[in-house]
Design a protein around this motif. Structure first.
Motif, short mmCIF file in Angstrom:
data_model
loop_
_atom_site.label_atom_id
_atom_site.label_comp_id
_atom_site.label_asym_id
_atom_site.label_seq_id
_atom_site.Cartn_x
_atom_site.Cartn_y
_atom_site.Cartn_z
N GLY A 115 15.67 2.67 0.94
CA GLY A 115 14.83 2.25 -0.33
C GLY A 115 13.57 3.18 -0.69
N ALA A 116 12.91 2.46 -1.41
CA ALA A 116 11.40 3.14 -1.60
C ALA A 116 10.54 3.36 -0.21
CB ALA A 116 10.68 2.40 -2.42
N LEU A 117 10.76 2.19 0.54
CA LEU A 117 10.17 2.20 1.86
C LEU A 117 10.54 0.99 2.58
CD1 LEU A 117 6.40 1.36 1.58
CD2 LEU A 117 7.99 0.60 -0.03
N ALA A 118 11.02 -0.22 2.02
CA ALA A 118 10.84 -1.44 2.88
C ALA A 118 12.36 -1.91 3.00
CB ALA A 118 10.42 -2.38 1.87
N GLY A 119 13.33 -1.00 2.64
CA GLY A 119 14.98 -1.42 2.63
C GLY A 119 15.13 -1.92 1.24
N VAL A 120 16.32 -2.61 0.90
CA VAL A 120 16.61 -2.98 -0.32
C VAL A 120 17.29 -4.51 -0.29
CG1 VAL A 120 17.38 -0.75 -0.90
CG2 VAL A 120 19.18 -2.18 0.09
N ASN A 121 17.54 -4.96 -1.50
CA ASN A 121 17.66 -6.31 -1.58
C ASN A 121 19.20 -6.67 -1.88
OD1 ASN A 121 14.84 -6.91 -1.94
ND2 ASN A 121 14.97 -6.54 -3.98
N PHE A 122 19.93 -5.74 -1.04
CA PHE A 122 21.40 -5.98 -1.04
C PHE A 122 21.95 -5.63 0.25
CE2 PHE A 122 20.17 -4.64 -5.44
CZ PHE A 122 20.95 -5.21 -6.15
N ASP A 123 22.99 -6.21 0.42
CA ASP A 123 23.87 -6.39 1.81
C ASP A 123 24.69 -4.99 2.03
OD1 ASP A 123 24.90 -6.89 4.25
OD2 ASP A 123 26.42 -8.23 3.46
N THR A 124 23.94 -3.90 1.88
CA THR A 124 24.74 -2.67 2.06
C THR A 124 25.25 -2.11 3.43
OG1 THR A 124 22.53 -1.47 2.58
CG2 THR A 124 23.11 -1.67 0.21
N ASP A 125 26.03 -1.25 3.36
CA ASP A 125 26.74 -0.76 4.80
C ASP A 125 26.23 0.52 4.85
OD1 ASP A 125 28.34 -0.10 6.90
OD2 ASP A 125 29.97 -0.87 6.08
N ARG A 126 25.10 0.74 5.41
CA ARG A 126 24.54 1.89 5.69
C ARG A 126 25.35 3.01 6.50
NH1 ARG A 126 18.65 1.97 7.86
NH2 ARG A 126 18.93 4.22 7.15
N ARG A 127 26.04 2.27 7.64
CA ARG A 127 26.81 3.20 8.56
C ARG A 127 27.99 3.70 7.79
NH1 ARG A 127 24.58 2.63 13.35
NH2 ARG A 127 22.88 1.35 13.63
N ALA A 128 28.61 2.69 7.05
CA ALA A 128 29.68 3.57 6.41
C ALA A 128 29.46 4.91 5.46
CB ALA A 128 30.39 2.54 5.29
N VAL A 129 28.40 4.79 5.03
CA VAL A 129 27.58 5.92 4.02
C VAL A 129 27.39 6.93 4.91
CG1 VAL A 129 25.89 6.87 2.28
CG2 VAL A 129 26.90 4.57 2.27
N ALA A 130 26.81 6.71 6.19
CA ALA A 130 26.46 7.87 7.11
C ALA A 130 27.87 8.35 7.52
CB ALA A 130 25.90 7.02 8.46
N ALA A 131 28.70 7.70 8.07
CA ALA A 131 29.84 8.12 8.41
C ALA A 131 30.74 9.22 7.50
CB ALA A 131 30.92 7.36 8.80
N ALA A 132 30.53 8.66 6.24
CA ALA A 132 31.10 9.56 4.96
C ALA A 132 30.50 10.84 4.91
CB ALA A 132 31.17 8.77 3.69
N LEU A 133 29.08 11.09 5.12
CA LEU A 133 28.29 11.93 4.93
C LEU A 133 28.01 12.76 6.18
CD1 LEU A 133 25.75 10.39 2.25
CD2 LEU A 133 27.57 11.88 1.69
N GLY A 134 28.43 12.48 7.23
CA GLY A 134 28.50 13.18 8.28
C GLY A 134 27.53 12.90 9.29
N PHE A 135 26.73 11.79 9.06
CA PHE A 135 25.76 11.44 9.87
C PHE A 135 26.17 10.53 11.10
CE2 PHE A 135 23.31 12.25 5.92
CZ PHE A 135 22.21 12.85 6.07
N SER A 136 25.62 10.45 12.17
CA SER A 136 25.93 10.02 13.43
C SER A 136 25.41 8.66 13.54
CB SER A 136 25.95 10.81 14.51
OG SER A 136 24.75 11.01 14.98
#
Length: 473
Positions: free
Chosen positions: A212-233
């Motif tokens: 987010g801007a600096l503190a995280g976001v107010n939603f239950d996101t799946d960061r690891r799924a996005v990371a895998a899709a974009l080639g981040f480990s």
């Protein structure tokens, strides 16, 4: 994709998404020119589109937006990608940066649903992620180009395996070596450069998106799924660090500055060796230029430009260190200044690596001039000292004896081999016919038998090591 043309560049005018604003007055035209980054950050567009598609897919998978909205967002983003690729993307007057330009165009295509894309995302983590993806792509490109250049230099070393030349210290002839040995020094420099860029790739492994801007976001996101899709480990562990981190940019700029410095040294030697005074090599016509007034000139301009580009890349590194060195957490607009030095270093380094590869692939070395310079018998001074050491003379005493021999030969206008046995005896009683044998036919070249030395056996070992390191074995 090409940058927005002058007519499409943003200038003063209403923001495309002004609507209800916290501000009562419009932005000054001077501030707009200072603040807007669309003129250079358009280069992030492929990564921004990829990121946005992955983000939208995650939002749908988490139930934050509907599958129908995600499908519309994907359709619109693919159209944006096509327009950016073919040059038809309609940049607008109010586009502050590429991220807002893409969101504005997306909304024009799909309507109000376009406004859902920025859910659970800030430009702070969006920009950091785009830049990390850009750095990763260009670090990998540097790894490939460095490998090609190192392979070209290695081929030249193999082609000129047993060509003697003088080695230099302080720009003075010092000891004879083989041209292959000298060229291999650049292979090892380049291999270190490749390792540095591989480390840059590793430094981009943690995805900032989701901070987010600096503190995280107010939603239950799946960061690891996005990371895998974009080639981040991995994902960045701390949201404050995620949006304020530009270490990977500094790492790229540092690796580029060091690599450019190596190319500069290579260029400097080719410039010297191409002169009539040296005559060791000749750059092909394809990598040289002439004079506007002197028809006889053939200038090694490609090598000279390799020499000149290094300080430019070093200054880009220093510039970003200057931006970051006292910057409080988290995101500050100062960090917009990371992009132009980065883009310039990527372009400059990739061009220099291409030029160095082409120039080295077509260069011609002159064996006669190299051999004549290597035949200078004074280059055998250290070998003569070592001959005395093997006969029991302490090295410092041997050093003085040979210095006396050299001085006497210069005073008499003689080569070392022209000194008489009596003249040798006056310097040291242990010098005998082996002194003359050592000087015969450049025999001292093959005395450097230590690992990593210039004897042919050791150079052949080194060639095998280099081929293995370049995965050419």
């Amino acid at each position: 994709m090409s940058p927005p043309g002058a007519a499409a560049r943003p200038s003063a005018g209403p923001l495309h998404n002004a609507g209800i604003s916290r501000f009562a007055e419009p932005q000054d035209t001077g501030f707009r020119r200072l603040n807007d980054s669309i003129g250079f950050d358009w280069r992030l567009s492929p990564y921004d589109v990829d990121q946005s598609i992955a983000h939208a897919a995650m939002l749908a998978a988490q139930g934050i937006i509907s599958p129908a909205d995600e499908a519309e967002l994907r359709r619109g983003l693919e159209q944006v990608r096509a327009e950016l690729t073919d040059g038809s993307f309609p940049f607008a007057d109010g586009d502050e940066d590429i991220h807002m330009a893409i969101e504005r165009r997306l909304t024009e295509i799909v309507g109000r649903v376009g406004g859902r894309l920025h859910t659970a995302r800030s430009r702070n983590d969006q920009v950091a992620t785009d830049v990390a993806m850009f750095v990763r792509a260009h670090a990998r490109e540097a790894v490939e180009r460095i490998g090609r250049l190192a392979g070209t230099v290695l081929e030249q070393a193999e082609r000129h395996l047993d060509w003697p030349m003088p080695g230099y210290t302080h720009m003075q002839r010092a000891q004879p070596i083989y041209l292959s040995h000298h060229l291999l020094a650049y292979v090892w420099m380049l291999l270190r450069d490749r390792e540095r860029f591989e480390a840059v790739v590793a430094a981009t492994a943690r995805m900032p998106l989701g901070a987010g801007a600096l503190a995280g976001v107010n939603f239950d996101t799946d960061r690891r799924a996005v990371a895998a899709a974009l080639g981040f480990s991995e994902v960045a562990a701390n949201s404050v660090d995620a949006v304020s981190n530009r270490d990977f940019v500094l790492d790229y700029l540092g690796a580029a500055a060091t690599c450019a410095t190596h190319l500069s040294r290579l260029g400097a030697e080719i410039v010297l060796w191409s002169t009539e005074e040296y005559g060791f090599c000749e750059v092909s016509d394809a990598w040289a230029s002439g004079s506007s007034i002197m028809p006889q000139k053939k200038n090694p301009d490609a090598a000279e430009l390799l020499r000149a580009k290094a300080p430019r890349l070093v200054s880009n590194l220093v510039a970003l260190h200057g931006v970051m060195h006292g910057l409080p957490l988290t995101y500050n607009k100062d960090m917009q200044e990371d992009k132009e030095p980065l883009f310039d270093s990527c372009d400059t380094l990739e061009l220099c690596l291409e030029a160095a590869t082409g120039m080295l692939d077509t260069i011609t070395f002159r064996r006669d001039r190299l051999a004549a310079a290597a035949a200078d018998q004074f280059l055998a001074a250290t070998d003569i000292a070592d001959l005395l050491v093997r006969r029991g003379v302490p090295f410092r005493e041997a050093h003085g004896v040979v210095a006396g021999l050299v001085r006497h030969a210069i005073d008499e206008g003689k080569q070392l081999s022209e000194l008489t046995p009596d003249e040798l005896a006056r310097q040291s009683p242990v010098l005998d016919d082996e002194f003359y044998a050592l000087l015969r036919d450049g025999a001292w070249l093959e005395t450097k038998v230590s690992e990593g030395g210039t004897s042919l056996a050791r150079v052949r070992e080194q060639l095998q090591q280099a081929r293995a390191a370049l995965r050419l074995a």
